[in-house]
Design a protein around this motif. Structure first.
Motif, PDB file in Angstrom:
ATOM      1  N   UNK A   2       0.842  -1.206   0.000  1.00 14.34           N
ATOM      2  CA  UNK A   2       0.000   0.000   0.000  1.00 14.34           C
ATOM      3  C   UNK A   2       0.873   1.251   0.000  1.00 14.34           C
ATOM      4  N   UNK A   3       1.904   1.279   0.816  1.00 14.06           N
ATOM      5  CA  UNK A   3       2.794   2.443   0.856  1.00 14.06           C
ATOM      6  C   UNK A   3       3.493   2.610  -0.489  1.00 14.06           C
TER       7      UNK A   3
ATOM      8  N   UNK B 239       2.736   6.055  -2.706  1.00 13.52           N
ATOM      9  CA  UNK B 239       3.745   7.105  -2.688  1.00 13.52           C
ATOM     10  C   UNK B 239       4.964   6.865  -3.580  1.00 13.52           C
ATOM     11  N   UNK B 240       5.360   5.636  -3.817  1.00 10.25           N
ATOM     12  CA  UNK B 240       6.635   5.382  -4.464  1.00 10.25           C
ATOM     13  C   UNK B 240       6.537   4.968  -5.925  1.00 10.25           C
TER      14      UNK B 240
ATOM     15  N   UNK C  91      -0.171  11.419  -5.978  1.00 10.11           N
ATOM     16  CA  UNK C  91       0.114  12.800  -6.344  1.00 10.11           C
ATOM     17  C   UNK C  91       0.143  12.979  -7.859  1.00 10.11           C
ATOM     18  N   UNK C  92       0.691  12.022  -8.541  1.00 12.62           N
ATOM     19  CA  UNK C  92       0.733  12.076  -9.997  1.00 12.62           C
ATOM     20  C   UNK C  92      -0.683  11.990 -10.585  1.00 12.62           C
TER      21      UNK C  92
END
Length: 93
Positions: free
Chosen positions: A19-20, A24-25, A31-32
């Protein structure tokens, strides 16, 4: 003690890492996606504005088929003049 018990489970740890990573990665992170949605909305608004301008221009072009309308458009919009005329442009401030 009970909280640590949940973190010892390898499936929960794997799910949390996944999930992380996905949020985010990854290349397609949250965000994208939000940034792309905002860009898409902006482009759709620009498209609507350009379509309105296109419609207005097409209407003007259709009206310019007649010689009288063409001359009036050239004189009013493009400030064309005949040889024996003077043009005075009044600008409101």
């Amino acid at each position: 003690m009970k909280r640590l018990k949940h973190f010892k489970n390898k499936y929960i740890i794997t799910a949390l890492v996944f999930v992380v990573y996905m949020l985010f990665l990854d290349d397609v992170d949250v965000f994208n996606i939000i940034r792309q949605e905002l860009k898409l909305n902006k482009l759709e608004n620009e498209r609507e504005i350009l379509l309105e301008k296109f419609t207005e221009t097409k209407l003007t072009l259709d009206q310019l088929d007649h010689t009288d309308a063409l001359e009036r458009f050239a004189r009013e919009e493009k400030l064309f003049k005949r040889d024996n005329e003077d043009i005075f442009v009044i600008v409101k401030e």
